[in-house]
Design a protein around this motif. Sequence first.
Motif, PDB file in Angstrom:
ATOM      1  N   PHE A  42       0.795  -0.956   0.012  1.00 59.79           N
ATOM      2  CA  PHE A  42       0.346  -0.199   0.166  1.00 59.79           C
ATOM      3  C   PHE A  42       0.469   0.925   0.204  1.00 59.79           C
ATOM      4  O   PHE A  42       0.694   2.337  -0.463  1.00 59.79           O
ATOM      5  N   VAL A  43       1.933   1.519   0.799  1.00 59.45           N
ATOM      6  CA  VAL A  43       3.325   2.406   0.361  1.00 59.45           C
ATOM      7  C   VAL A  43       3.566   2.404  -0.708  1.00 59.45           C
ATOM      8  O   VAL A  43       3.333   4.172  -1.166  1.00 59.45           O
ATOM      9  N   LEU A  44       3.976   1.139  -1.281  1.00 63.03           N
ATOM     10  CA  LEU A  44       4.593   1.240  -2.237  1.00 63.03           C
ATOM     11  C   LEU A  44       3.304   2.234  -3.673  1.00 63.03           C
ATOM     12  O   LEU A  44       3.905   2.691  -4.561  1.00 63.03           O
ATOM     13  N   LEU A  45       1.817   1.088  -3.208  1.00 66.89           N
ATOM     14  CA  LEU A  45       0.460   2.349  -4.127  1.00 66.89           C
ATOM     15  C   LEU A  45       0.350   3.796  -4.178  1.00 66.89           C
ATOM     16  O   LEU A  45       0.864   4.211  -5.054  1.00 66.89           O
ATOM     17  N   ALA A  46       1.133   3.941  -3.433  1.00 66.63           N
ATOM     18  CA  ALA A  46       0.718   5.415  -2.800  1.00 66.63           C
ATOM     19  C   ALA A  46       2.237   6.457  -3.669  1.00 66.63           C
ATOM     20  O   ALA A  46       2.086   7.744  -4.112  1.00 66.63           O
ATOM     21  N   GLN A  47       2.910   5.444  -3.472  1.00 59.60           N
ATOM     22  CA  GLN A  47       4.677   6.246  -4.266  1.00 59.60           C
ATOM     23  C   GLN A  47       4.196   6.021  -5.652  1.00 59.60           C
ATOM     24  O   GLN A  47       4.302   6.954  -6.704  1.00 59.60           O
ATOM     25  N   ALA A  48       3.631   5.268  -6.434  1.00 61.12           N
ATOM     26  CA  ALA A  48       2.963   5.242  -7.777  1.00 61.12           C
ATOM     27  C   ALA A  48       1.616   5.984  -8.154  1.00 61.12           C
ATOM     28  O   ALA A  48       1.972   6.654  -9.493  1.00 61.12           O
ATOM     29  N   VAL A  49       1.195   6.183  -6.789  1.00 62.54           N
ATOM     30  CA  VAL A  49       0.074   7.315  -7.437  1.00 62.54           C
ATOM     31  C   VAL A  49       0.790   8.943  -7.656  1.00 62.54           C
ATOM     32  O   VAL A  49       0.665   9.651  -8.676  1.00 62.54           O
ATOM     33  N   ASN A  50       1.896   9.170  -6.726  1.00 63.82           N
ATOM     34  CA  ASN A  50       2.594  10.225  -6.732  1.00 63.82           C
ATOM     35  C   ASN A  50       3.621  11.007  -8.232  1.00 63.82           C
ATOM     36  O   ASN A  50       3.645  11.603  -9.022  1.00 63.82           O
ATOM     37  N   LEU A  51       4.058   9.263  -9.343  1.00 61.65           N
ATOM     38  CA  LEU A  51       4.923   8.837 -10.298  1.00 61.65           C
ATOM     39  C   LEU A  51       3.513   9.258 -11.121  1.00 61.65           C
ATOM     40  O   LEU A  51       4.052   9.806 -12.700  1.00 61.65           O
ATOM     41  N   VAL A  52       2.015   8.561 -11.449  1.00 59.42           N
ATOM     42  CA  VAL A  52       0.944   8.669 -11.861  1.00 59.42           C
ATOM     43  C   VAL A  52       1.285  10.515 -12.212  1.00 59.42           C
ATOM     44  O   VAL A  52       0.399  10.534 -13.813  1.00 59.42           O
ATOM     45  N   LEU A  53       1.050  11.346 -10.870  1.00 61.06           N
ATOM     46  CA  LEU A  53       0.681  12.076 -11.387  1.00 61.06           C
ATOM     47  C   LEU A  53       1.721  13.063 -12.501  1.00 61.06           C
ATOM     48  O   LEU A  53       1.738  14.638 -12.435  1.00 61.06           O
ATOM     49  N   GLN A  54       3.239  12.759 -11.900  1.00 56.27           N
ATOM     50  CA  GLN A  54       3.508  13.714 -12.864  1.00 56.27           C
ATOM     51  C   GLN A  54       3.994  12.979 -14.084  1.00 56.27           C
ATOM     52  O   GLN A  54       3.290  12.616 -14.625  1.00 56.27           O
ATOM     53  N   GLU A  55       4.212  14.444 -14.947  1.00 53.76           N
ATOM     54  CA  GLU A  55       4.431  14.577 -16.347  1.00 53.76           C
ATOM     55  C   GLU A  55       5.895  14.693 -16.782  1.00 53.76           C
ATOM     56  O   GLU A  55       6.520  15.882 -16.639  1.00 53.76           O
ATOM     57  N   PRO A  56       5.934  13.426 -18.151  1.00 56.61           N
ATOM     58  CA  PRO A  56       5.833  12.079 -18.152  1.00 56.61           C
ATOM     59  C   PRO A  56       5.604  11.524 -16.348  1.00 56.61           C
ATOM     60  O   PRO A  56       6.642  11.583 -16.512  1.00 56.61           O
ATOM     61  N   ALA A  57       5.085  10.917 -16.682  1.00 54.28           N
ATOM     62  CA  ALA A  57       5.359   9.506 -15.663  1.00 54.28           C
ATOM     63  C   ALA A  57       6.555   8.642 -15.549  1.00 54.28           C
ATOM     64  O   ALA A  57       6.431   7.623 -16.869  1.00 54.28           O
ATOM     65  N   PRO A  58       6.804   7.923 -15.408  1.00 53.91           N
ATOM     66  CA  PRO A  58       8.411   7.673 -15.409  1.00 53.91           C
ATOM     67  C   PRO A  58       7.772   5.900 -15.445  1.00 53.91           C
ATOM     68  O   PRO A  58       7.569   5.235 -14.145  1.00 53.91           O
ATOM     69  N   SER A  59       8.042   5.641 -16.862  1.00 48.76           N
ATOM     70  CA  SER A  59       7.366   3.768 -17.002  1.00 48.76           C
ATOM     71  C   SER A  59       8.676   2.777 -16.214  1.00 48.76           C
ATOM     72  O   SER A  59       8.360   2.455 -15.238  1.00 48.76           O
ATOM     73  N   ALA A  60      10.368   3.676 -15.826  1.00 49.37           N
ATOM     74  CA  ALA A  60      11.166   2.233 -15.663  1.00 49.37           C
ATOM     75  C   ALA A  60      10.611   2.453 -13.480  1.00 49.37           C
ATOM     76  O   ALA A  60      10.815   1.770 -13.529  1.00 49.37           O
ATOM     77  N   SER A  61      10.060   3.888 -13.098  1.00 48.32           N
ATOM     78  CA  SER A  61      10.525   4.073 -11.805  1.00 48.32           C
ATOM     79  C   SER A  61       8.662   2.720 -10.827  1.00 48.32           C
ATOM     80  O   SER A  61       8.874   2.441 -10.145  1.00 48.32           O
ATOM     81  N   LEU A  62       7.511   3.243 -11.937  1.00 46.59           N
ATOM     82  CA  LEU A  62       6.684   2.746 -12.218  1.00 46.59           C
ATOM     83  C   LEU A  62       6.779   0.506 -12.551  1.00 46.59           C
ATOM     84  O   LEU A  62       6.303  -0.093 -11.400  1.00 46.59           O
ATOM     85  N   LEU A  63       8.184   0.606 -12.973  1.00 46.05           N
ATOM     86  CA  LEU A  63       8.051  -1.133 -13.373  1.00 46.05           C
ATOM     87  C   LEU A  63       9.031  -1.122 -12.142  1.00 46.05           C
ATOM     88  O   LEU A  63       8.778  -2.367 -11.167  1.00 46.05           O
ATOM     89  N   GLU A  64      10.149  -0.782 -11.104  1.00 48.91           N
ATOM     90  CA  GLU A  64      10.635  -0.994 -10.467  1.00 48.91           C
ATOM     91  C   GLU A  64       9.652  -1.121  -8.837  1.00 48.91           C
ATOM     92  O   GLU A  64      10.063  -1.986  -8.473  1.00 48.91           O
ATOM     93  N   LEU A  65       8.836   0.053  -9.240  1.00 47.29           N
ATOM     94  CA  LEU A  65       7.745  -0.370  -7.337  1.00 47.29           C
ATOM     95  C   LEU A  65       6.897  -1.810  -7.518  1.00 47.29           C
ATOM     96  O   LEU A  65       6.801  -2.765  -7.058  1.00 47.29           O
ATOM     97  N   ALA A  66       6.268  -1.708  -9.086  1.00 45.46           N
ATOM     98  CA  ALA A  66       6.101  -3.265  -9.620  1.00 45.46           C
ATOM     99  C   ALA A  66       6.209  -4.537  -9.283  1.00 45.46           C
ATOM    100  O   ALA A  66       5.894  -5.002  -8.699  1.00 45.46           O
TER     101      ALA A  66
END
Length: 592
Positions: A42-66
């Motif tokens: 859930f903590v990682l999910l909150a961080q993912a929300v922050n990343l998604v709100l960024q423009e553009p969303a860093p896909s590498a960071s999202l994959l790392e969180l996954a």
Amino acid sequence: MGGEFSRGQRPAWRWLLRGQGWRLGGAVAMAVLAAGVELLPFVLLAQAVNLVLQEPAPSASLLELAGWMALCVLLKYVLYTFAYYLSHVAAYRVLFNTRRALVRHLSWAPLPWLVRLSSGELKRRLIQDVERMEQFIAHHSVECVAALLSPLWAFALLCAVDWRLALCALLPVPLALLAQGWMMRGLEGRLREYAGAVDDLDGATLEYLRNALLMKAFRQDSRSFKRMREALDRYRRLIGRMIALSVPGWSAFTVLLGANVAILFPLGLWLHARGEVGLSDLVLVLILGTGMLRPLLRVARFNSQIQEIIGGVRRFAPLLQWPQPAEGNEQVPQGALEVRFEAVCFSYDGRPVLREIDLCLPAGQMTALVGPSGSGKSTLAWLLGGLLDADSGRVTVGGRPLAAMSDATRAATVGVVSQEAFVFRGSVLDNLLIGRPDASEEQLFTALRVAQAEDFVRALPQGLHTPLDERGVRLSGGERQRIGLARALLAETPVLVLDEATAFADSRTEQRFYRDLRQAWPEQTVLVIAHRLGSVRDAEQIVVLERGVLSDRGQHPQLLERSPLYAQQWRRQFETEQWSIRNRSPQHAVAD
């Protein structure tokens, strides 16, 4: 049980869980870690929300969180696997040790204590109550620790985000606890009543199953079996009351545990609008806050189940209280022994059965107990056999109080044979040698001959080695009784109690049995309960019981003259034996 039972005054759970502490400690530690790891996604999910709100969303960071999320799920799986492995191994070791101890202590328990328990009660104590501990140790020890720790971990995480939202998440707890208290009111008394209803139902079910063939023969079903019907009705009414009392409180408790969303959502939006809480933190608060109290449902269910588990431990704990009999050098009385009942009184549930019985059974003689049904004959026999304890007075054998004898000495002194003969799984020989493992073949066949069982045993396919099961289905009812009788005769106890043990026989076979018994063991003191007076008319002493009172004693001719009750029974039996289904003509009567 009061939390303890008499094994060195150690707490009950410490005794039951002995040797498994490190496994349970390891399981609890793994559960604590797993409850914490469970929140990391859930903590990682909150961080993912922050990343998604960024423009553009860093896909590498999202994959790392996954990837980190997958790793957390794997770690949670490993921790719970080890936790459940340790708890299950501990549970089944506890069940094994407890059942082994119960079986061992059962052989040490006093006979009068065991006689008071029905087969349903014993089944519940030795099987069902012990089995419930497996749920507690194998599952609840892990699940409840995780269920208690998850809200604490979540609360700590919410406090790190915003302490006000963390406190709001706990607001429904007091109301939920009130609902649980309402649900749990009177639970202990209801569980006791429930346990009694289950015992009655178990006993009725066992009795119904044992008599299933008879019920089938008369085309009857469970509705025709009054005890079963009454036990089922009692169980149904009790369950209905428990549901009516518990369901409203449980429903309120369940709803309140998720009710904090009604506070968290508007408060969180207000704080976000003021810029005091970020969007990703608000998402984390709503996810964790609305679900943080849900694990307490498992704790509440456990709270009701633990009452049943503790009740089960309280029921079987008395069996574990009985100490092993001392290996003393107590001498077993030998030779002809006199038996005395001195002012013996006994009652069932406050109803007097025997009143001030003063009776002497002369050494080496046969005494017959006669009287109408319900007069206390079997109760008197069971008192001599040690199966019951007198309310007052005492029973002595050879001048020694029966109550002062150890179980081993009593069993070697007084043998008891009842109409119900139990046959164990094994061979005929195994069943005979229970009371005397060192018996010779000559002694075996002497006992069989006296019990009128020698002919049919020799005719069995493998003779003495013919296998039987616990119900003796290879044998008729009369043959089972003869095996039980021969088993008691083989022990050659100085005193023998026969409680309608010859019901299998016709009058001639019964007379042969008593004749052979006196010839084989002339010094044995015998107490006989028999309905056929003709079989015991030659007994040295006949005792007449009427409504729990010794009304007369003497020999057959004397009692015919002075005991109206005995004379009446004798006439009725004589007339019955002369009765014929057809009207006999005078010619037939003359021919007879």
